[in-house]
Design a protein around this motif. Structure first.
Motif, PDB file in Angstrom:
ATOM      1  N   VAL A  71       0.906  -1.279   0.199  1.00 33.72           N
ATOM      2  CA  VAL A  71       0.106   0.105   0.057  1.00 33.72           C
ATOM      3  C   VAL A  71       0.990   1.299   0.022  1.00 33.72           C
ATOM      4  N   CYS A  72       1.871   1.174   0.763  1.00 30.50           N
ATOM      5  CA  CYS A  72       2.846   2.351   0.966  1.00 30.50           C
ATOM      6  C   CYS A  72       3.473   2.563  -0.447  1.00 30.50           C
ATOM      7  N   ILE A 117       2.173  11.299   7.894  1.00 33.96           N
ATOM      8  CA  ILE A 117       0.848  11.637   7.574  1.00 33.96           C
ATOM      9  C   ILE A 117       0.464  10.828   6.320  1.00 33.96           C
ATOM     10  N   LYS A 118       1.248  10.958   5.169  1.00 34.58           N
ATOM     11  CA  LYS A 118       0.741  10.408   3.827  1.00 34.58           C
ATOM     12  C   LYS A 118       0.716   9.027   4.233  1.00 34.58           C
ATOM     13  N   SER A 119       1.626   8.374   4.890  1.00 37.79           N
ATOM     14  CA  SER A 119       1.372   6.636   5.043  1.00 37.79           C
ATOM     15  C   SER A 119       0.182   6.568   5.850  1.00 37.79           C
ATOM     16  N   ILE A 155      10.328   4.530   4.480  1.00 30.68           N
ATOM     17  CA  ILE A 155       9.405   4.296   5.447  1.00 30.68           C
ATOM     18  C   ILE A 155       9.705   2.622   5.769  1.00 30.68           C
ATOM     19  N   ASN A 156       9.762   2.571   7.073  1.00 34.84           N
ATOM     20  CA  ASN A 156      10.048   1.095   7.413  1.00 34.84           C
ATOM     21  C   ASN A 156       8.474   0.342   7.903  1.00 34.84           C
ATOM     22  N   GLU A 157       7.766   0.927   8.812  1.00 34.72           N
ATOM     23  CA  GLU A 157       6.272   0.171   9.260  1.00 34.72           C
ATOM     24  C   GLU A 157       5.550   1.313   9.913  1.00 34.72           C
ATOM     25  N   VAL A 158       4.329   0.829   9.898  1.00 36.49           N
ATOM     26  CA  VAL A 158       3.167   1.502  10.497  1.00 36.49           C
ATOM     27  C   VAL A 158       2.589   0.709  11.609  1.00 36.49           C
TER      28      VAL A 158
END
Length: 366
Positions: free
Chosen positions: A144-145, A286-288, A313-316
């Motif tokens: 998704v990212c 914020i975008k992720s 980015i690594n993870e959310v």
């Protein structure tokens, strides 16, 4: 006098992060203003049994303390009609005003219990079913990212059957695409449980074996020499990002021991970044968050490469830790939002999202 909100704080659970959940929940309840809230603790044992009210207190004694337990007991709502054990408590909007789940990992932040809250039609803190499930699956979240144009490190993933039926082929594939060292992770687990660093083929095989004990899908990522930067995000449709923080791990990487047990990992908030890097990492957070359709809260983790200073980015994490060592509340505190006010904001956001959804349902029915 304004009516107190009855808040059910749910903690424990069947995941490998049960103990972390107890510490997080104790921190949340310590910070809750009992002049505003009527707190109903609800524990879930490792065996999946529900313990409501005083039945849940023994699990909290070590982390909450006798004085706070006495305070909670003095304001405890009547739960005489609730059955403890395998039967789920009546978490309806008539019984509680809002649910605050402090459940890390499987069954807590993967959309499972969020689906139950939706069916019970009760407001709850945090992300919804879809965002919880997608963010929990590291592979899906990366996809998704990527579709949102967010830069990431290289990775591959494999199902258990593929690995055990074609082990040599999988090991060859990892070596060809990523090389060593690399990191091996269960796709659907948080708090760095089951993660290993592999420096050669035998360690890679051992790491894969370990990760498959926790999940049917395993993620393998390239090793990135980088600083570990984190950003806390808060909000629904108009989310805000905190000042970034930096983790300086006490071990080779930020594993479960370093994150929750030894207390030796250093947190630097705000992180020592340039003004442009700070702006960029907050915008990417914020975008992720919006790409995954998160609501309520999330902690977004990044790598800042040491060689070219590129931010990846690594993870959310949709239900980050709330322990004394946890970055999420610390980052908001340094941004100007104290812990108790953070709890207030999260509860308001839960009710706002619920009210909005109810208005949509009503408009469709009318």
């Amino acid at each position: 006098m304004q009516k107190k909100l009855r808040v059910a704080v749910i903690y424990g659970g069947k995941s490998g992060e049960h103990e972390v959940s107890l510490i997080s929940a104790a921190s949340v309840m310590k910070a809750m203003d009992l002049e505003k809230y009527e707190v109903l603790p609800i524990g879930i044992t490792k065996e999946g049994e529900w313990q409501v009210g005083t039945q849940s207190f023994p699990a909290l004694e070590g982390s909450l303390g006798a004085e706070k337990l006495d305070q909670l007991q003095s304001q405890l709502p009547s739960v005489s009609n609730v059955t403890n054990g395998k039967q789920l408590p009546a978490l309806t909007s008539e019984f509680v005003d809002v649910v605050f789940p402090v459940l890390h990992g499987t069954y807590g932040e993967d959309g499972t219990i969020q689906g139950m809250f939706e069916m019970a039609n009760v407001p709850y803190v945090g992300a919804g079913v879809l965002a919880s499930a997608v963010a929990m699956d590291k592979v899906m979240a990366k996809m998704v990212c990527a579709s949102a144009g967010l830069p990431q490190g290289e990775f591959v993933h494999y199902l258990r059957a593929h690995f055990f039926n074609q082990k040599e082929e999988v090991l060859d594939d990892v070596e060809e695409k990523l090389g060593y060292p690399c990191f091996v992770k269960p796709a659907n687990l948080g708090s760095s449980v089951g993660i290993s660093k592999a420096n050669h083929r035998s360690e890679l095989e051992q790491a894969m074996d370990l990760a498959y004990r926790y999940d049917r899908k395993v993620l393998v990522e390239e090793f990135i020499p980088a600083r570990e930067i984190e950003v806390a995000v808060l909000g629904n449709d108009d989310p805000q990002a905190s000042l970034p923080g930096e983790i300086i791990s006490s071990s080779d990487f930020y594993d479960y021991q370093a994150k929750y047990v030894d207390g030796k990992s250093a947190m630097e908030v705000p992180a020592k970044l340039t003004q442009e890097q700070t702006k960029q990492v907050r915008e990417m957070a914020i975008k992720s968050y919006q790409a995954l359709d998160c609501t309520g809260l999330a902690r977004v983790d990044f790598f800042l490469r040491k060689d070219n200073e590129k931010i990846l980015i690594n993870e959310v994490n949709t239900l980050p830790g709330f322990t004394p060592f946890s970055m999420y509340p610390v980052m908001w505190k340094e941004t100007g939002l104290p812990y108790s006010e953070l709890i207030d904001r999260l509860i308001r956001l839960a009710i706002e999202r619920y009210d909005e959804k109810q208005s949509l349902i009503t408009s469709l029915e009318s």
